[in-house]
Write a protein that holds these residues in place. Structure first.
Motif, PDB file in Angstrom:
ATOM      1  N   SER A 279       1.023  -1.013  -0.042  1.00 35.96           N
ATOM      2  CA  SER A 279      -0.136   0.095  -0.037  1.00 35.96           C
ATOM      3  C   SER A 279       0.773   1.055  -0.060  1.00 35.96           C
ATOM      4  CB  SER A 279      -0.958  -0.003   1.210  1.00 35.96           C
ATOM      5  OG  SER A 279      -0.063   0.351   2.364  1.00 35.96           O
ATOM      6  N   ASN A 280       0.400   2.417  -0.089  1.00 37.59           N
ATOM      7  CA  ASN A 280       1.045   3.692   0.121  1.00 37.59           C
ATOM      8  C   ASN A 280       1.592   3.800   1.265  1.00 37.59           C
ATOM      9  OD1 ASN A 280      -1.347   4.058   1.127  1.00 37.59           O
ATOM     10  ND2 ASN A 280      -1.441   6.126   0.267  1.00 37.59           N
ATOM     11  N   GLN A 281       1.081   3.064   2.395  1.00 37.18           N
ATOM     12  CA  GLN A 281       1.651   3.264   3.856  1.00 37.18           C
ATOM     13  C   GLN A 281       2.628   1.898   4.026  1.00 37.18           C
ATOM     14  OE1 GLN A 281      -1.683   3.713   6.085  1.00 37.18           O
ATOM     15  NE2 GLN A 281      -2.357   5.640   4.865  1.00 37.18           N
ATOM     16  N   LEU A 380      -5.514   5.795   2.568  1.00 38.22           N
ATOM     17  CA  LEU A 380      -4.882   4.372   2.295  1.00 38.22           C
ATOM     18  C   LEU A 380      -5.172   3.872   0.853  1.00 38.22           C
ATOM     19  CD1 LEU A 380      -3.480   1.897   3.164  1.00 38.22           C
ATOM     20  CD2 LEU A 380      -5.711   0.744   3.649  1.00 38.22           C
TER      21      LEU A 380
END
Ligand code: G4P
Length: 525
Positions: A279-281, A380
């Motif tokens: 994910s972008n996190q 998210l």
């Protein structure tokens, strides 16, 4: 929560039409006690696609068009099967469904080997790096030599094959399967093996009665094959299975329920549960406490009895609880997941909780789109859904102007499902949109569904274009494209400018000749 999540097995069955996917799905559901119909071939003939498919059209054509998700419990596992349509024209939907799977079962017809659609679907699984398990079906019929089939899997698909069990004879001579790890022979008896009490004696290969049942010649063949596999075959390496580099191969006859439990037990032990997602996190652990998931499929009018629209969500992390509030990342708005349903063959049940790995269906009134993320915290994002550029275009118009409203609604909803791409001709309004699809057959589905679900008869006029490219809003260049006989300028659903072009060559030529940059998908806002 950890225990719940680790008991999840979420997979898709991939195969070429007719390999036996519907049959295998039914048998698997049978183990979960999900349907009574399974295994009853006669009942199946009349209600053939009753379990995993809905549409009349499917029955007519004998292909499965929609993908669905089914859940059942078996030996302490919670199993989610994602149904993927086998026909090549529905590949978009299938590709998106595969993003929700943690592993895949590749079903191969023993007589036909690796077929065209299997190759395509395999490629998608391979790209995702998910483990692939192989079930070679229809051993009750004559087919290719098993060694040759293993070779075919390796050569055509480029994956190492490891035989978990091995067939003893086939067709009218099919005697059973031999488990390579335990040395146990499951003896085959025609008919519904699951309920067959008259099956011949199964047991270890050393057992004299088992040997007598197999017969001298087949016993000799089996020993030779096993020796060959042991000496020249691949090693079993679970880590490599998990990476999708080695596929464990099983043999059986789904129709006769033979080899299916052996496969299922082994599969459940070896297949991974929910894995961390990018994910972008960063990588998100499925066991993390906060709920997150993404929409991989939307379907309107799924069932004539419930005229509604369902968004299918794959839960990636945490736990869902009935009525919980989540953030819809694209709009940053709060959304209450009030009545998620779980699809259980054709029945629906409202669920109170679900965990990472599960698929839930939520009622949607037009807010959700494919690829949307729902999570407890805003911001998210998961990896983008694969985008498929349409390759067939047609202008669709209504035959009866009084049905305009239903027509617009139908087109809008089918677009939101991701079944069609809708473009607007700059000179003509919404009454006669230009529709783009990946496969031709989707036009037939569109026509059928507009009539069946919205009561609208349409006319389909095919256009000669084969590709679509997105362009920036440059008046001068748009004018050039408008005037050319080789292109047609349109607006997409988000009012982005796009151009339909006759073929790749002409597209390249125009791009170079007039210095126009063509994008293969709309630029992100
Ligand atoms: P699909 O969803 O992959 O398209 O395949 P499906 O399960 O519908 O099976 C396709 C045909 O293959 C069906 O026959 C089915 O009965 C048959 N079949 C599936 N598994 C086996 C097997 O293990 N052995 C044999 N011999 N046949 C198998 P059909 O004649 O098209 O349909 P039906 O009239 O039998 O329902």
């Amino acid at each position: 929560m950890k225990e719940e999540i680790q008991s999840r097995k979420t997979f898709a069955i991939i195969s070429h039409p007719d390999a036996g996917k519907t049959t295998l799905t039914e048998k698997l559901l049978l183990f979960g006690g999900a349907i009574h119909l399974a295994g009853n071939v006669k009942a199946r003939k009349t209600q053939r696609y009753a379990t995993s498919d809905w549409m009349e059209l499917e029955r007519q054509r004998g292909i499965s068009i929609t993908s669905s998700a089914m859940q059942f419990n078996y030996k302490g596992y919670v199993i989610n099967i994602l149904d993927t349509p086998g026909h090549q024209d529905f590949s978009e939907d299938t590709y998106r469904t595969l993003t929700a799977a943690d592993s895949a079962v590749m079903l191969i017809d023993v007589a036909k080997g690796v077929e065209a659609q299997t190759i395509k679907l395999f490629e998608v699984c391979k790209k995702r790096g998910i483990p692939i398990f192989t079930f070679i079906n229809k051993l009750d019929r004559e087919g290719k030599n098993p060694i040759d089939l293993m070779d075919e899997v390796e050569k055509v698909l480029g994956i190492e094959a490891y035989a978990m069990n091995w067939p003893i004879g086939m067709g009218s001579d099919f005697k059973g399967i031999y488990d390579r790890k335990t040395g146990f022979v499951d003896r085959y008896a025609g008919g519904n093996h699951y309920e067959n009490s008259k099956a011949p004696q199964s047991g270890l290969l050393e057992d004299a009665e088992v040997q007598a049942g197999i017969g001298e010649e087949l016993l000799h063949h089996l020993r030779e094959d096993i020796e060959l596999l042991d000496m020249a075959g691949n090693e079993f390496d679970l880590e490599r299975v998990k990476k999708g580099e080695v596929t464990p191969v099983f043999f059986g006859s789904a129709l006769n329920n033979f080899g299916v439990p052996n496969f299922l037990d082994s599969f459940l032990k070896l297949a991974p549960g929910p894995e961390p997602r990018n994910s972008n996190q960063g990588e998100l652990d499925p066991v993390s406490p906060q709920f997150s998931g993404f929409v991989f499929k939307i379907q309107a009018n799924m069932n004539a009895m419930h005229r509604d629209r369902i968004a299918f969500i794959r839960i990636c992390t945490g736990k869902y609880e009935r009525g919980m509030n989540v953030i819809h990342t694209r709009s940053h708005r709060k959304l209450r997941l009030a009545q998620p349903t779980q699809l259980f063959a054709q029945e629906r049940t409202i669920i109170d909780e679900a965990y990472a790995g599960d698929i839930i269906g939520v009622h949607d009134n037009g807010i959700l789109r494919i690829g949307d993320v729902l999570a407890e915290k805003d911001g998210l994002e998961f990896e983008a859904m694969p985008f498929f550029s349409p390759e067939n275009f047609a202008r669709i118009s209504i035959k009866n102007a009084l049905k305009r409203k239903q027509f617009i609604k139908g087109i809008q909803e089918l677009q939101e499902e991701g079944a069609i791409h809708v473009f607007r001709d700059l000179n003509i309004g919404v009454e006669a949109p230009v529709i783009g699809v990946v496969g031709q057959l989707q036009f037939e589905v569109l026509e059928y569904r507009l009539r069946d679900e919205y009561g609208v008869n349409v006319e389909i006029n095919h256009l000669p274009y084969e590709i679509v490219r997105w362009i920036s809003k440059d008046e001068q260049k748009i004018q050039i494209l408008k005037e050319s006989s080789m292109s047609m300028v349109v607006l997409d659903q988000d009012e982005n400018y796009a151009v339909l072009l006759l073929d790749k060559w002409k597209a390249n030529w125009m791009s170079e000749r007039y210095s126009i940059e063509f994008l293969t998908q709309p630029a992100l806002p």
